[in-house]
Design an enzyme around this catalytic site. Structure first.
Site, PDB file in Angstrom:
ATOM      1  N   CYS A  79       0.817  -1.220   0.000  1.00  0.00           N
ATOM      2  CA  CYS A  79       0.000   0.000   0.000  1.00  0.00           C
ATOM      3  C   CYS A  79       0.849   1.268   0.000  1.00  0.00           C
ATOM      4  O   CYS A  79       0.329   2.355  -0.239  1.00  0.00           O
ATOM      5  CB  CYS A  79      -0.955  -0.022   1.185  1.00  0.00           C
ATOM      6  SG  CYS A  79      -2.015  -1.467   1.124  1.00  0.00           S
ATOM      7  N   HIS A 125      -3.840   6.662   2.422  1.00  0.00           N
ATOM      8  CA  HIS A 125      -4.245   5.366   1.889  1.00  0.00           C
ATOM      9  C   HIS A 125      -5.664   5.030   2.358  1.00  0.00           C
ATOM     10  O   HIS A 125      -5.983   5.140   3.544  1.00  0.00           O
ATOM     11  CB  HIS A 125      -3.254   4.314   2.383  1.00  0.00           C
ATOM     12  CG  HIS A 125      -3.615   2.921   1.999  1.00  0.00           C
ATOM     13  ND1 HIS A 125      -3.973   2.574   0.711  1.00  0.00           N
ATOM     14  CD2 HIS A 125      -3.668   1.779   2.730  1.00  0.00           C
ATOM     15  CE1 HIS A 125      -4.235   1.276   0.678  1.00  0.00           C
ATOM     16  NE2 HIS A 125      -4.066   0.774   1.886  1.00  0.00           N
ATOM     17  N   ASN A 151     -10.314  -0.718  -1.086  1.00  0.00           N
ATOM     18  CA  ASN A 151      -8.859  -0.614  -0.942  1.00  0.00           C
ATOM     19  C   ASN A 151      -8.194  -1.157  -2.216  1.00  0.00           C
ATOM     20  O   ASN A 151      -8.155  -2.360  -2.427  1.00  0.00           O
ATOM     21  CB  ASN A 151      -8.429  -1.412   0.293  1.00  0.00           C
ATOM     22  CG  ASN A 151      -6.928  -1.378   0.518  1.00  0.00           C
ATOM     23  OD1 ASN A 151      -6.169  -0.924  -0.317  1.00  0.00           O
ATOM     24  ND2 ASN A 151      -6.511  -1.877   1.673  1.00  0.00           N
TER      25      ASN A 151
HETATM   26  O1  UT7 Z   1      -4.226  -1.894   2.814  1.00  0.00           O
HETATM   27  C1  UT7 Z   1      -3.495  -2.847   3.505  1.00  0.00           C
HETATM   28  C2  UT7 Z   1      -3.596  -2.616   4.929  1.00  0.00           C
HETATM   29  N1  UT7 Z   1      -4.804  -3.248   5.426  1.00  0.00           N
HETATM   30  C3  UT7 Z   1      -5.538  -2.622   6.325  1.00  0.00           C
HETATM   31  O2  UT7 Z   1      -5.263  -1.492   6.664  1.00  0.00           O
HETATM   32  C4  UT7 Z   1      -6.677  -3.376   6.935  1.00  0.00           C
HETATM   33  C5  UT7 Z   1      -6.773  -3.062   8.403  1.00  0.00           C
HETATM   34  N2  UT7 Z   1      -7.801  -3.836   9.065  1.00  0.00           N
HETATM   35  C6  UT7 Z   1      -9.107  -3.605   8.892  1.00  0.00           C
HETATM   36  O3  UT7 Z   1      -9.498  -2.753   8.128  1.00  0.00           O
HETATM   37  C7  UT7 Z   1     -10.077  -4.387   9.760  1.00  0.00           C
HETATM   38  O4  UT7 Z   1      -9.359  -5.109  10.710  1.00  0.00           O
HETATM   39  C8  UT7 Z   1     -10.994  -5.369   8.967  1.00  0.00           C
HETATM   40  C9  UT7 Z   1     -11.967  -4.571   8.100  1.00  0.00           C
HETATM   41  C10 UT7 Z   1     -10.150  -6.261   8.083  1.00  0.00           C
HETATM   42  C11 UT7 Z   1     -11.795  -6.225   9.919  1.00  0.00           C
HETATM   43  O5  UT7 Z   1     -12.558  -5.395  10.785  1.00  0.00           O
HETATM   44  P1  UT7 Z   1     -12.479  -5.591  12.362  1.00  0.00           P
HETATM   45  O6  UT7 Z   1     -13.420  -4.629  12.943  1.00  0.00           O
HETATM   46  O7  UT7 Z   1     -11.047  -5.503  12.790  1.00  0.00           O
HETATM   47  O8  UT7 Z   1     -13.045  -7.038  12.544  1.00  0.00           O
HETATM   48  P2  UT7 Z   1     -12.359  -8.315  13.241  1.00  0.00           P
HETATM   49  O9  UT7 Z   1     -11.350  -8.922  12.326  1.00  0.00           O
HETATM   50  O10 UT7 Z   1     -11.926  -7.964  14.622  1.00  0.00           O
HETATM   51  O11 UT7 Z   1     -13.597  -9.286  13.344  1.00  0.00           O
HETATM   52  C12 UT7 Z   1     -14.728  -8.969  14.154  1.00  0.00           C
HETATM   53  C13 UT7 Z   1     -15.824  -9.965  13.851  1.00  0.00           C
HETATM   54  C14 UT7 Z   1     -15.328 -11.409  13.824  1.00  0.00           C
HETATM   55  O12 UT7 Z   1     -16.369 -12.215  14.345  1.00  0.00           O
HETATM   56  P3  UT7 Z   1     -16.342 -12.727  15.872  1.00  0.00           P
HETATM   57  O13 UT7 Z   1     -15.051 -13.489  16.019  1.00  0.00           O
HETATM   58  O14 UT7 Z   1     -16.369 -11.468  16.694  1.00  0.00           O
HETATM   59  O15 UT7 Z   1     -17.558 -13.563  15.956  1.00  0.00           O
HETATM   60  C15 UT7 Z   1     -15.160 -11.725  12.393  1.00  0.00           C
HETATM   61  O16 UT7 Z   1     -15.291 -13.078  12.077  1.00  0.00           O
HETATM   62  O17 UT7 Z   1     -16.332  -9.703  12.522  1.00  0.00           O
HETATM   63  C16 UT7 Z   1     -16.295 -10.925  11.773  1.00  0.00           C
HETATM   64  N3  UT7 Z   1     -16.081 -10.562  10.382  1.00  0.00           N
HETATM   65  C17 UT7 Z   1     -17.097 -10.334   9.543  1.00  0.00           C
HETATM   66  N4  UT7 Z   1     -18.426 -10.336   9.714  1.00  0.00           N
HETATM   67  C18 UT7 Z   1     -19.180 -10.030   8.645  1.00  0.00           C
HETATM   68  C19 UT7 Z   1     -14.909 -10.407   9.719  1.00  0.00           C
HETATM   69  N5  UT7 Z   1     -15.154 -10.075   8.440  1.00  0.00           N
HETATM   70  C20 UT7 Z   1     -16.510 -10.011   8.310  1.00  0.00           C
HETATM   71  C21 UT7 Z   1     -17.337  -9.715   7.237  1.00  0.00           C
HETATM   72  N6  UT7 Z   1     -18.679  -9.730   7.446  1.00  0.00           N
HETATM   73  N7  UT7 Z   1     -16.881  -9.389   6.015  1.00  0.00           N
END
Ligand code: UT7
Length: 336
Positions: free
Chosen positions: A115, A255, A285
């Site tokens: 990125c 970004h 992204n």
């Molecule tokens: O450009 C490269 C650099 N990348 C980034 O900057 C990405 C940085 N990270 C993020 O943007 C976020 O961490 C994500 C968007 C990838 C994920 O969001 P989050 O709020 O950190 O979610 P999480 O990974 O902590 O997951 C929370 C919950 C989980 O369920 P449980 O374990 O709480 O039951 C996940 O399984 O959300 C669930 N989850 C989803 N639910 C519905 C993860 N992805 C999804 C989804 N739809 N697409």
């Protein structure tokens, strides 16, 4: 050799026509429009037709930048493509772009910084202008993330999109142009975001395919935390070095990885919403392309005037982190 400042004198972009909405994604994996919008700020993203290489998008973005400037590809000295989804391992995407746009005199290379690919390429390209070695450098950020995303993995597939953005760098005629940059890599963070298969360590095999090693793997929460912390640290360090504060910044063009990262960064820096470009809702992204695509929107929306200070900033796989400060000199068209 004379020292010159590198100024951004033209912009171009290319986005595939096909729109992939959150609702469509919800039919493919266990997710919802509400979750994606609330957790990332993304409403839709653009996706290429299968078999489209990054060079195709990159060349079209570059061509627009040249057309807006009113110059021929023969005038380009150097092409740098920031990408992690090259058409193939080699030759470099820059070579394919050079051929597609017929840049007869240019040399070039790809820059792999995920990125941060565009931000790093911008700093590298600027050095050739500053040194007087080159007069016109095309800097392109382009990625076809759909080629390396597993559309069965809801944690990654909802975030990414495809696109390309390009800028032309030329010598500034006044005090406009690159003020400075601050870059940092931290390889220990590599385990949190990568694509392990296909390189020399894990060459493509039935096993790498079966194990899904040719897809993006991400520990989202770790990357999120790093991104918020490092973006703040990098940008403030850069501003400090030039005795500037966030008050001196006209626009933050960061970004577009997650709207919550953008909001947290803006809050930490004390930047009001009108000073932050957000277009993640439209394109998701796009890795190397997010910053030139956001700059393109800023230009189209007339959000930049001569003399304004633009802060570019990014964090990505590596980990890579980078920021640069530009004094805006306005775009050029026609000879000059
Ligand atoms: O450009 C490269 C650099 N990348 C980034 O900057 C990405 C940085 N990270 C993020 O943007 C976020 O961490 C994500 C968007 C990838 C994920 O969001 P989050 O709020 O950190 O979610 P999480 O990974 O902590 O997951 C929370 C919950 C989980 O369920 P449980 O374990 O709480 O039951 C996940 O399984 O959300 C669930 N989850 C989803 N639910 C519905 C993860 N992805 C999804 C989804 N739809 N697409």
């Amino acid at each position: 050799m004379t020292f010159r400042r590198a100024a951004i004198t033209s912009v171009g972009r290319f986005l595939p026509e096909k729109v992939l909405s959150n609702k469509e994604l919800a039919k493919m994996v266990d997710t919802s429009d509400e979750w994606i919008l609330a957790r990332t700020g993304i409403r839709e993203r653009r996706i290429v037709e299968k078999g489209t290489g990054t060079s195709e998008l990159a060349a079209k973005a570059a061509q627009e930048a040249l057309d807006r400037r009113g110059i021929s590809a023969d005038d380009v000295d150097l092409i740098i493509v920031g990408t992690v989804t090259p058409d193939m391992m080699f030759p470099a995407t820059a070579c394919l772009v050079q051929d597609k746009i017929n840049a007869s005199r240019a040399w070039g290379f790809d820059l792999s910084a995920a990125c941060c690919g565009f931000v790093y390429s911008l700093s590298v390209g600027s050095q050739f202008i500053a040194s007087g070695m080159h007069d016109r450098v095309l800097v392109i950020g382009a990625d076809v993330m759909s080629s390396i995303v597993d559309y069965r993995d809801r944690a990654t597939c909802v975030i990414f999109g495809d696109g390309a953005g390009a800028v032309l760098l030329e010598a500034s005629e006044d005090d406009a142009g690159l003020i400075g940059f601050e870059h940092k890599i931290e390889g220990a963070g590599g385990k949190f975001l990568n694509m392990p298969g296909g390189g020399s360590r894990h060459p493509a095999s039935n096993e790498t395919v079966q194990k899904g090693m040719h897809y993006v793997h991400q520990e989202g929460r770790q990357v999120f935390k790093y991104a918020v912390r490092r973006t703040y640290e990098t940008t403030t360090k850069l501003l400090d070095r030039f005795d500037m504060t966030p008050d001196d910044v006209t626009l933050l063009i960061a970004h577009q990885a997650n709207v919550r990262i953008l909001d947290a960064t803006a809050q930490r820096l004390g930047l009001p919403p009108e000073k932050v470009i957000k277009n993640i809702h439209k394109f998701g992204n796009t890795t190397g392309a997010t910053i030139p695509l956001a700059l393109y929107d800023a230009v189209e929306e007339n959000r930049l005037d001569k003399g304004d200070v633009v802060l570019f900033s990014s964090v990505g796989a590596g980990f890579t982190a980078g920021a640069s400060l530009f004094r805006w000199g306005g775009l050029r068209n026609g000879d000059g």
